[in-house]
Scaffold this active site. Structure first.
Site, mmCIF file in Angstrom:
data_model
loop_
_atom_site.group_PDB
_atom_site.id
_atom_site.type_symbol
_atom_site.label_atom_id
_atom_site.label_comp_id
_atom_site.label_asym_id
_atom_site.label_seq_id
_atom_site.Cartn_x
_atom_site.Cartn_y
_atom_site.Cartn_z
ATOM 1 N N LYS A 83 -51.684 25.032 28.323
ATOM 2 C CA LYS A 83 -51.156 25.986 27.353
ATOM 3 C C LYS A 83 -50.291 26.978 28.124
ATOM 4 C CE LYS A 83 -52.848 29.297 23.863
ATOM 5 N NZ LYS A 83 -54.080 29.845 23.228
ATOM 6 N N SER A 158 -54.123 29.414 18.265
ATOM 7 C CA SER A 158 -52.837 29.513 18.910
ATOM 8 C C SER A 158 -52.549 28.383 19.902
ATOM 9 C CB SER A 158 -52.737 30.851 19.649
ATOM 10 O OG SER A 158 -53.696 30.902 20.693
ATOM 11 N N SER A 182 -58.888 29.956 19.043
ATOM 12 C CA SER A 182 -57.629 29.269 19.351
ATOM 13 C C SER A 182 -57.734 27.926 20.051
ATOM 14 C CB SER A 182 -56.727 30.173 20.169
ATOM 15 O OG SER A 182 -56.090 31.072 19.314
HETATM 16 N N1 GLN Z 1 -56.347 33.354 15.314
HETATM 17 C C1 GLN Z 1 -56.931 34.384 16.093
HETATM 18 C C2 GLN Z 1 -55.932 35.496 16.312
HETATM 19 O O1 GLN Z 1 -54.873 35.395 15.800
HETATM 20 C C3 GLN Z 1 -57.452 33.830 17.388
HETATM 21 C C4 GLN Z 1 -56.427 33.711 18.426
HETATM 22 C C5 GLN Z 1 -56.978 33.177 19.727
HETATM 23 O O2 GLN Z 1 -58.095 32.709 19.803
HETATM 24 N N2 GLN Z 1 -56.167 33.312 20.776
HETATM 25 O O3 GLN Z 1 -56.175 36.433 16.973
#
Ligand code: GLN
Length: 485
Positions: A83, A158, A182
């Site tokens: 990532k 994400s 994410s």
């Molecule tokens: N969807 C969550 C957020 O927008 C989690 C994001 C993540 O785990 N990096 O913060």
């Protein structure tokens, strides 16, 4: 038999074995995956950067290794994607943002050091929501990633690029990061395995910080055995990260039967009918395997989203203050220093990142700190205690990973709250610091549904072992862009 299928159609275990036996060279393995990326990624858009030359050079180096040298390294001959909020020396790192500009990392993240020592061949960097803030990868400032199951839908986020890259069989292994879901949510949307380790099990050194008390790096793979393998490689203490726990006893559980907790609060309204059906079928399967399903309560669940969306932005507002046009990447011209800071941040950050910085700064300001940030921290403690109590009664907790299947691109563009609410089943594990694993449990209307397994802190290995017993009982997962054998 298996020699007929293309090399990109193998999991990591299988590739490693082929390489060790001399049935496939590392160069053949990398070449096959690079070709797959070339053909599949034009419709998926998982990668931000592919290091063809670097991966081939590493492959040729590995091809000179003896059988013993290959066997010594658990990921020898295996391509891996990162990532793009995890730094690797010499490669660009963008975090999905414009603000890092042309930044190239002068060092390797600890997980990258460990991957390289284990013989992994790093093929490139995958797309993400800017600074890992989002649930669809649509907040990336740089590229669009589509779900390989249906390109009109999001891959989740994400870590959507990593999930899509694995689901489209462009790499067998990828790393993601999980602050509030994410890894697990995109794994669920793309029909792959994704795991967030216990907080502190994996070093965060070299992971671009979003919310430091919640962030963890973890594996995204085709199978549970591959996830366990990758987890074993990346875990462990690190002098560069004081929150990385020293290797110690990990909790193990007996062969079962287990007491499996099913939290009432995770089966309320808001869950799509297809998700409910697949989850209930998986639970029924667990019961028929002899395990006891126990209805439990995690009473503070309704406050988890509110607490998360105060704590995560608060930490983010502090972590992101370093992007000022001086230290990294891009700089906008301004007539004085303050104007330069303002313009750089205004042009460099996208709307969602700005929203979080504003929210977080507000929650931390004098006069509001007690009402928002401190209250959220108290709720966090209560959520952690909910799990502590529950795990006195049960060995594991099983829930859906997400209330829905992959949604259509653009659908939640102007509704950030709706996007946030989708994280309801995943943020609790980050707030509590416990490990969570999402495995593909079946399809609803042709789209994958993930089943989430939760264990107490340091129960990471038991999670893989337990979920693997169910994996063999479920319909084998198919690949959305697979080959007919
Ligand atoms: N969807 C969550 C957020 O927008 C989690 C994001 C993540 O785990 N990096 O913060």
């Amino acid at each position: 038999m298996t020699s007929k299928k293309p090399l990109w159609d193998h999991d990591a275990h299988s590739l490693h074995d082929l390489f060790c036996e001399g049935a496939a060279s590392a160069e053949e393995i990398v070449t096959s995956h690079l070709e797959r990326i070339r053909s599949a990624d034009s419709s998926v858009g998982a990668f931000l950067y592919v290091d063809e030359a670097g991966a081939l050079e590493e492959a040729r180096r590995q091809d000179r290794w003896s059988a013993v040298e290959r066997r010594e390294r658990p990921l020898a001959g295996v391509p891996v994607a990162l990532k793009d909020n995890i730094v690797a020396q010499g490669m660009p790192t963008t975090a999905g943002s414009k603000i890092l500009g042309e930044f190239r990392s002068p060092y390797d993240a600890t997980v990258v050091v460990k991957l390289k020592q284990a013989g992994a061949m790093i093929v490139g960097k995958t797309n993400l929501d800017e600074f890992a803030m989002g649930s669809s990868t649509e907040h990336s400032a740089l590229a669009e990633t589509r779900n390989p199951w249906d390109v009109s839908r999001v891959p989740g986020g994400s870590s959507g690029g990593s999930a899509a890259a694995v689901a489209a069989q462009m790499v067998p292994l990828a790393l993601g990061s999980d602050t509030g879901g994410s890894i697990r949510q995109p794994a669920s949307y793309c029909g792959i395995v994704g795991m967030k380790p216990t907080y502190g099990r994996v070093s965060r050194y070299g992971l671009i910080a979003f919310a430091s008390s919640l962030d963890q790096i973890g594996p995204m793979t085709r199978s549970i055995r591959d996830a366990r393998l990758l987890y074993e490689v990346i875990k462990g203490a690190d002098a560069h990260d004081s929150t990385a726990l020293a290797l110690g006893e990990e909790r193990t559980v007996s062969q079962g039967p287990w007491r499996i907790g099913v939290p009432r609060e995770y089966f309320g309204e808001g869950m799509e009918a297809g998700v409910r059906q697949v989850t209930e079928a998986a639970l029924e399967r667990l019961r028929s395997m002899g395990h006891e399903l126990v209805e439990i309560s995690l009473p503070h669940t309704p406050y988890a989203i509110a607490a998360y969306y105060l704590i995560a932005p608060a930490e983010a507002s502090s972590n992101l203050s370093r992007y000022d046009g001086v230290r990294y990447g891009m700089r906008a011209e301004g007539r004085d220093l303050v104007t330069m800071y303002e313009k750089t941040r205004d042009e460099g950050f996208g709307a969602e990142v700005k929203r979080r910085i504003l929210l977080g700064t507000h929650a931390l300001s004098a006069g509001y700190y007690d009402a928002y940030y401190l209250t959220a921290q108290k709720v966090r403690t209560l959520i952690r205690q909910d799990f502590d109590y529950a795990f006195r009664e049960v060995d594991f907790i099983v829930t859906p990973t997400t209330p829905d299947v992959a949604f259509r691109r653009g659908e939640r563009d102007d509704d950030p709250i709706k996007m946030y609410l989708g994280d309801v089943y995943t943020v609790t594990a980050n707030l509590a610091g416990i490990p969570g694993l999402s495995i593909p449990a079946g399809l609803a209307d042709g789209l994958p549904v993930g089943l989430q397994w939760l264990a107490p802190r340091l129960g990471d290995l038991s999670l893989f072992d337990a979920a693997a017993t169910l994996e063999t009982q479920l319909e084998p997962m198919v690949w959305p862009m697979g080959v007919d054998e």
